[in-house]
Every structure is written in structure tokens, then in C-alpha cells.
Write an enzyme that holds these catalytic residues in place. Structure first.
Site: not given
Length: 256
Positions: A8, A35, A146, A148, A217, A246-247
Site C-alpha cells: 500500500n 491506494e 491491504d 485492513n 497487509d 505508512d505501509h
DNA sequence: ATGGTAGTTCAACTA
């Protein structure tokens, strides 16, 4: 070996230099991105072509957007779940060489009990129906992306604090374990792993430096493909760069 | 129950 990775990138426009450097260093056979936050016309196809990657993109302005890069020619199977008309671009299912890759960006869910949370659970229901069909058809495939969802306490830096919150609530974890009950295998957990293996860290409160993360993930393999999995690891390197996503990327290798 | 940061887009939304 056939190497599959997922990442991501939280805006492909901003992260393109990181992605290109990482591609050059790792040379995965397949890289699934989430994303991208780009429309198809803004997708940086040429940069990937120069590195001999084929690409598919299901793009959207501002939010969402998923892409698959592949060293072998790639063909689109689906970019949505049948019977679920969703304007959000979160699904890309493609054939890359001998294996199918289902790249997903599961809705975040915002807060447990919210409208977005209900959308997330509904979305996961469609995912489960879709993977059931693939398994019934005997396809060799990987579901990557991802999710989530942190599936278990080992996947959360502070399970007590996170208990019942979005990303770690029971309905979400049950949706994830439902996929495993179908026979899908969480490749990361095939192998012994050091504790604290996470894929996402909040930008705030120096979460990455303190390893306050979650493992959300994942690379899930269909039963036959899972038997051929030889490694799975998280590369925290890119998360420590300037202006990171951030991943972190996750990658798995499969015997060919 | 809030704050902290980042990306997109331009005041606010999503994560």
C-alpha cells in the site's frame, strides 16, 4: 522461484521513486499496489515499462486505486465482484503467467458500528463469495493486499488497547478467519517469524520508530499454491525512508 | 474522547 509482493503506497504520485527503487532492488515477478490515488490516465506506465514490467490499473481520483505489475504478460480477469456495483476501485484480479493474483484494498471501516464499518463487512462478504468460487474452480491463486484486518493478537503491538477497535474487532477477524476456513493460507504464518512483525504504522506519535504497528497487509495462497510457498517476509526498509508510505511491502516466494 | 501526521484538494475528508 516466483516472487509476489504487495504494498500500500498511499499515493503512487508521491511514492513512485520509492516503488521504482524497490522494484530495481527486489525484482519481484508480481507487485500489487494499493491506494495509488490516481486516475488511469495519470498512471506512470512508462516508468514501469522501462523496467520491463507489464501493468494493469483500476484507478480513481483522490482515493483507493489498485494496480498489478508483472514481469510476465498480464491479463485482466475482473476489476469488481460480480453483483456488487461499487464505484470505489478496490479490486483487481489478473492472470500473470501461470498464477492468478487477486489484489484487494479492503475498506478501512472508520469506526466499529459506523456506516463505513457496515460497508467493510458487506465488502468482505463479497470477497468471501468470490474466493469460494475460485477455490471451487480449482484455480491456483494468491489474494494479496491491504486487508485492513489484524487477524490475531500476535499481529497487534498492544492487543488489549486494540481489542474491539476497527482493524482488530471480532467481526473483522471472523471475516478473515472465514477465508482461512475456505482453505486459503496466510503465507506469513507458514514460517517461524520474530515477534513484532507488522506492516503498518501510524504516521503519528513516532509509531514506526517505536514499532507500534499492526500486521494488516497479507498474502493468502490457495491450497495448492500454499504448498509451494518457500518464504514470506515484511520489508521494513522503505518505511524508514524520507516521506514513506505508512505501509511496508510484504513478499512471498513460490517454487515454480 | 482527543491528539498526534500524511495525502488530496483547497476546507474538509480519509486513513
Amino acid at each position: 522461484m516466483f516472487k509476489i509482493a504487495t504494498w500500500n503506497v498511499n499515493s503512487l504520485r508521491v511514492r513512485l521513486p520509492h516503488v521504482l527503487d524497490w522494484l530495481d532492488a527486489e525484482r519481484p515477478d508480481v507487485l500489487a499496489l494499493q491506494e495509488t490515488k490516481l486516475q488511469d490516465r495519470d498512471f506512470p506506465l512508462d516508468a514501469f515499462r522501462q523496467r520491463f514490467y507489464h501493468a494493469l490499473h483500476a484507478g480513481q481520483k483522490t482515493y483507493n486505486g489498485v494496480a498489478i505489475l508483472s514481469r510476465l504478460p498480464i491479463s485482466l480477469i475482473a476489476d469488481s465482484f460480480p453483483g456488487f456495483d461499487d464505484p470505489q476501485r478496490r479490486v483487481l484480479h489478473a492472470q500473470a503467467g501461470a498464477i492468478q493474483v487477486l489484489n484487494i484494498y479492503v475498506p478501512n471501516g472508520s469506526e466499529v458500528g459506523s456506516e463505513r464499518f457496515e460497508y467493510k463487512l458487506r465488502w468482505l462478504g463479497h470477497l468471501r463469495r468470490y474466493t469460494a468460487g475460485l477455490i471451487a474452480a480449482g484455480a491456483g491463486f494468491a489474494v494479496v493486499g491491504d486487508f485492513n484486518i489484524a487477524p490475531a493478537p500476535e499481529d497487534v503491538h498492544d492487543p488489549a488497547t486494540w481489542e474491539g477497535r476497527v482493524l482488530f474487532s471480532m467481526p473483522e477477524r471472523e471475516a478473515f478467519s472465514g477465508l482461512l476456513q475456505q482453505g486459503l493460507v496466510d503465507c506469513f504464518r507458514i514460517f517461524p517469524q520474530a515477534p513484532g512483525g507488522y506492516t503498518w504504522w501510524d504516521y503519528r506519535a513516532a509509531a514506526f520508530r517505536r514499532n507500534l504497528g499492526l500486521r494488516i497487509d497479507h498474502i493468502l495462497a490457495s491450497p495448492a499454491l500454499a504448498d509451494r510457498c518457500r518464504s514470506c517476509r515484511i520489508d521494513t526498509g522503505p518505511r524508514g525512508l524520507e516521506r514513506p508510505s505508512d505501509h511496508a511491502p510484504v513478499m512471498a516466494e513460490f517454487e515454480t
